[in-house]
Design a protein around this motif. Structure first.
Motif, PDB file in Angstrom:
ATOM      1  N   LYS A 170       0.838  -1.207   0.000  1.00 44.78           N
ATOM      2  CA  LYS A 170       0.000   0.000   0.000  1.00 44.78           C
ATOM      3  C   LYS A 170       0.870   1.253   0.000  1.00 44.78           C
ATOM      4  O   LYS A 170       0.612   2.199  -0.740  1.00 44.78           O
ATOM      5  CB  LYS A 170      -0.945   0.008   1.198  1.00 44.78           C
ATOM      6  CG  LYS A 170      -1.865   1.221   1.239  1.00 44.78           C
ATOM      7  CD  LYS A 170      -2.703   1.255   2.501  1.00 44.78           C
ATOM      8  CE  LYS A 170      -3.596   2.468   2.601  1.00 44.78           C
ATOM      9  NZ  LYS A 170      -3.064   3.724   2.177  1.00 44.78           N
ATOM     10  N   TRP A 171       1.920   1.262   0.817  1.00 35.80           N
ATOM     11  CA  TRP A 171       2.817   2.417   0.888  1.00 35.80           C
ATOM     12  C   TRP A 171       3.433   2.696  -0.485  1.00 35.80           C
ATOM     13  O   TRP A 171       3.487   3.844  -0.932  1.00 35.80           O
ATOM     14  CB  TRP A 171       3.915   2.186   1.927  1.00 35.80           C
ATOM     15  CG  TRP A 171       4.880   3.327   2.045  1.00 35.80           C
ATOM     16  CD1 TRP A 171       4.724   4.464   2.779  1.00 35.80           C
ATOM     17  CD2 TRP A 171       6.147   3.445   1.382  1.00 35.80           C
ATOM     18  NE1 TRP A 171       5.819   5.293   2.619  1.00 35.80           N
ATOM     19  CE2 TRP A 171       6.704   4.690   1.768  1.00 35.80           C
ATOM     20  CE3 TRP A 171       6.863   2.645   0.513  1.00 35.80           C
ATOM     21  CZ2 TRP A 171       7.934   5.129   1.314  1.00 35.80           C
ATOM     22  CZ3 TRP A 171       8.098   3.083   0.055  1.00 35.80           C
ATOM     23  CH2 TRP A 171       8.617   4.310   0.459  1.00 35.80           C
ATOM     24  N   ARG A 218       1.609 -19.328  -5.836  1.00 34.11           N
ATOM     25  CA  ARG A 218       0.416 -18.731  -6.455  1.00 34.11           C
ATOM     26  C   ARG A 218      -0.096 -17.582  -5.585  1.00 34.11           C
ATOM     27  O   ARG A 218      -0.389 -16.488  -6.080  1.00 34.11           O
ATOM     28  CB  ARG A 218      -0.678 -19.779  -6.656  1.00 34.11           C
ATOM     29  CG  ARG A 218      -1.917 -19.215  -7.376  1.00 34.11           C
ATOM     30  CD  ARG A 218      -3.072 -20.198  -7.498  1.00 34.11           C
ATOM     31  NE  ARG A 218      -3.535 -20.577  -6.190  1.00 34.11           N
ATOM     32  CZ  ARG A 218      -3.430 -21.805  -5.655  1.00 34.11           C
ATOM     33  NH1 ARG A 218      -2.872 -22.788  -6.341  1.00 34.11           N
ATOM     34  NH2 ARG A 218      -3.889 -22.064  -4.446  1.00 34.11           N
ATOM     35  N   ASN A 219      -0.167 -17.790  -4.272  1.00 31.48           N
ATOM     36  CA  ASN A 219      -0.635 -16.740  -3.365  1.00 31.48           C
ATOM     37  C   ASN A 219       0.343 -15.567  -3.294  1.00 31.48           C
ATOM     38  O   ASN A 219      -0.076 -14.407  -3.198  1.00 31.48           O
ATOM     39  CB  ASN A 219      -0.886 -17.317  -1.973  1.00 31.48           C
ATOM     40  CG  ASN A 219      -2.063 -18.274  -1.958  1.00 31.48           C
ATOM     41  OD1 ASN A 219      -2.911 -18.248  -2.847  1.00 31.48           O
ATOM     42  ND2 ASN A 219      -2.126 -19.131  -0.958  1.00 31.48           N
ATOM     43  N   LEU A 243       0.691  -8.824  -7.197  1.00 28.57           N
ATOM     44  CA  LEU A 243       0.059  -8.396  -8.444  1.00 28.57           C
ATOM     45  C   LEU A 243      -0.256  -6.898  -8.500  1.00 28.57           C
ATOM     46  O   LEU A 243      -0.033  -6.270  -9.538  1.00 28.57           O
ATOM     47  CB  LEU A 243      -1.203  -9.229  -8.708  1.00 28.57           C
ATOM     48  CG  LEU A 243      -1.837  -9.125 -10.077  1.00 28.57           C
ATOM     49  CD1 LEU A 243      -0.834  -9.449 -11.185  1.00 28.57           C
ATOM     50  CD2 LEU A 243      -3.039 -10.062 -10.165  1.00 28.57           C
ATOM     51  N   PRO A 244      -0.726  -6.256  -7.427  1.00 31.54           N
ATOM     52  CA  PRO A 244      -0.976  -4.803  -7.508  1.00 31.54           C
ATOM     53  C   PRO A 244       0.264  -3.983  -7.879  1.00 31.54           C
ATOM     54  O   PRO A 244       0.148  -2.911  -8.460  1.00 31.54           O
ATOM     55  CB  PRO A 244      -1.456  -4.441  -6.092  1.00 31.54           C
ATOM     56  CG  PRO A 244      -1.993  -5.708  -5.534  1.00 31.54           C
ATOM     57  CD  PRO A 244      -1.153  -6.804  -6.136  1.00 31.54           C
ATOM     58  N   LEU A 245       1.460  -4.491  -7.573  1.00 29.81           N
ATOM     59  CA  LEU A 245       2.696  -3.767  -7.900  1.00 29.81           C
ATOM     60  C   LEU A 245       3.043  -3.843  -9.394  1.00 29.81           C
ATOM     61  O   LEU A 245       3.862  -3.070  -9.882  1.00 29.81           O
ATOM     62  CB  LEU A 245       3.867  -4.299  -7.079  1.00 29.81           C
ATOM     63  CG  LEU A 245       3.783  -4.049  -5.569  1.00 29.81           C
ATOM     64  CD1 LEU A 245       4.892  -4.788  -4.847  1.00 29.81           C
ATOM     65  CD2 LEU A 245       3.832  -2.564  -5.261  1.00 29.81           C
ATOM     66  N   LYS A 246       2.410  -4.785 -10.102  1.00 28.10           N
ATOM     67  CA  LYS A 246       2.662  -4.922 -11.545  1.00 28.10           C
ATOM     68  C   LYS A 246       2.182  -3.674 -12.285  1.00 28.10           C
ATOM     69  O   LYS A 246       2.851  -3.186 -13.189  1.00 28.10           O
ATOM     70  CB  LYS A 246       1.955  -6.165 -12.075  1.00 28.10           C
ATOM     71  CG  LYS A 246       2.140  -6.394 -13.551  1.00 28.10           C
ATOM     72  CD  LYS A 246       1.403  -7.642 -14.002  1.00 28.10           C
ATOM     73  CE  LYS A 246       1.509  -7.843 -15.497  1.00 28.10           C
ATOM     74  NZ  LYS A 246       0.735  -8.998 -15.937  1.00 28.10           N
ATOM     75  N   PHE A 300       8.109 -13.821 -14.200  1.00 25.48           N
ATOM     76  CA  PHE A 300       7.599 -13.819 -15.580  1.00 25.48           C
ATOM     77  C   PHE A 300       6.159 -13.312 -15.615  1.00 25.48           C
ATOM     78  O   PHE A 300       5.809 -12.463 -16.432  1.00 25.48           O
ATOM     79  CB  PHE A 300       7.701 -15.227 -16.183  1.00 25.48           C
ATOM     80  CG  PHE A 300       7.127 -15.333 -17.559  1.00 25.48           C
ATOM     81  CD1 PHE A 300       7.839 -14.864 -18.664  1.00 25.48           C
ATOM     82  CD2 PHE A 300       5.877 -15.897 -17.762  1.00 25.48           C
ATOM     83  CE1 PHE A 300       7.306 -14.951 -19.942  1.00 25.48           C
ATOM     84  CE2 PHE A 300       5.329 -15.983 -19.031  1.00 25.48           C
ATOM     85  CZ  PHE A 300       6.043 -15.509 -20.123  1.00 25.48           C
ATOM     86  N   LYS A 301       5.338 -13.822 -14.709  1.00 26.22           N
ATOM     87  CA  LYS A 301       3.924 -13.418 -14.676  1.00 26.22           C
ATOM     88  C   LYS A 301       3.753 -11.948 -14.299  1.00 26.22           C
ATOM     89  O   LYS A 301       2.824 -11.286 -14.753  1.00 26.22           O
ATOM     90  CB  LYS A 301       3.147 -14.296 -13.695  1.00 26.22           C
ATOM     91  CG  LYS A 301       2.973 -15.723 -14.164  1.00 26.22           C
ATOM     92  CD  LYS A 301       2.287 -16.540 -13.105  1.00 26.22           C
ATOM     93  CE  LYS A 301       2.163 -17.978 -13.511  1.00 26.22           C
ATOM     94  NZ  LYS A 301       1.639 -18.811 -12.400  1.00 26.22           N
ATOM     95  N   LEU A 302       4.656 -11.449 -13.454  1.00 24.24           N
ATOM     96  CA  LEU A 302       4.576 -10.039 -13.033  1.00 24.24           C
ATOM     97  C   LEU A 302       5.327  -9.104 -13.985  1.00 24.24           C
ATOM     98  O   LEU A 302       5.311  -7.889 -13.796  1.00 24.24           O
ATOM     99  CB  LEU A 302       5.138  -9.890 -11.614  1.00 24.24           C
ATOM    100  CG  LEU A 302       4.324 -10.543 -10.500  1.00 24.24           C
ATOM    101  CD1 LEU A 302       5.088 -10.486  -9.185  1.00 24.24           C
ATOM    102  CD2 LEU A 302       2.963  -9.874 -10.367  1.00 24.24           C
ATOM    103  N   LYS A 303       6.006  -9.700 -14.982  1.00 25.39           N
ATOM    104  CA  LYS A 303       6.797  -8.930 -15.958  1.00 25.39           C
ATOM    105  C   LYS A 303       7.899  -8.108 -15.280  1.00 25.39           C
ATOM    106  O   LYS A 303       8.084  -6.923 -15.576  1.00 25.39           O
ATOM    107  CB  LYS A 303       5.894  -8.043 -16.815  1.00 25.39           C
ATOM    108  CG  LYS A 303       4.947  -8.830 -17.698  1.00 25.39           C
ATOM    109  CD  LYS A 303       4.160  -7.925 -18.608  1.00 25.39           C
ATOM    110  CE  LYS A 303       3.333  -8.574 -19.652  1.00 25.39           C
ATOM    111  NZ  LYS A 303       2.786  -9.840 -19.533  1.00 25.39           N
TER     112      LYS A 303
END
Length: 192
Positions: A37-38, A81-82, A88-91, A120-123
């Motif tokens: 969040k920060w 996975r978790n 994911l929000p940082l992507k 890879f998934k987060l690029k």
């Protein structure tokens, strides 16, 4: 060691966090959410995960303790996975610079396959167990560098006073990072 170029604005903040150990009941879930969040609260904030995304302890490992397993994330596949979902929000906005491979990650994938997959998934670039990040201006000129490592040796001290313990641990950390990357303005280690 990987070399990672990363463009940043003239003024920014960078959070180093890690050892999140998804799958352990001892994980500070609220603390991880607070860091994310920060970072997301300002467009000029970025993050590096310093390794040990997951607890990744199997029944054959001497550290295995069934009472410490998070029932929501019992298996390493669930844990990664978790961890991906959590980051994911940082992507969005490319706020995550890299993820390092930690000692827990290496117990089940010595070549970093699980962390590589999350990256890879987060690029984002896979940082291996240590990396040098070259922070660049918008023209590609290097402004400064960080040397980051997950590490493996723990820092501890038996000195009686809190000030003495802190000083002893700082000396030990300095010794562990000595001669790693003298061209960097920051050398940091996870694991502790």
């Amino acid at each position: 060691m990987d070399f990672i170029p990363f463009k940043i604005p003239a003024s920014c903040q960078i959070a180093l966090f890690g050892d999140t150990h998804e799958g352990s009941i001892y994980k500070h879930k609220e603390g991880v959410k607070e860091v994310i969040k920060w970072v997301l609260d300002s467009p000029k904030r970025y993050a590096v995960h310093m390794g040990d995304l997951a607890e990744a302890i199997t029944i054959k490992d001497r550290r295995y303790d069934p009472s410490s397993i998070d029932p929501e994330s019992p298996l390493p596949l669930d844990q990664y996975r978790n961890a991906y979902e959590e980051l994911l929000p940082l992507k969005k906005g490319k706020r995550l610079i890299t993820i390092l491979d930690g000692n827990h990650d290496k117990t089940i994938s010595p070549n970093g396959e699980f962390v590589r997959d999350v990256c890879f998934k987060l690029k984002v670039r896979f940082g291996t167990s240590s990396c040098k990040i070259m922070f660049q201006d918008r023209k590609g000129n290097t402004r400064f560098k960080f040397f980051l490592a997950h590490g493996r040796k723990s820092l501890s001290s038996s000195v009686e006073t809190p000030e003495g313990r802190l000083y002893a641990m700082q000396r030990a950390l300095k010794k562990q990072l000595k001669d790693k990357a003298s061209d960097c303005i920051l050398m940091a280690k996870g694991h502790n």
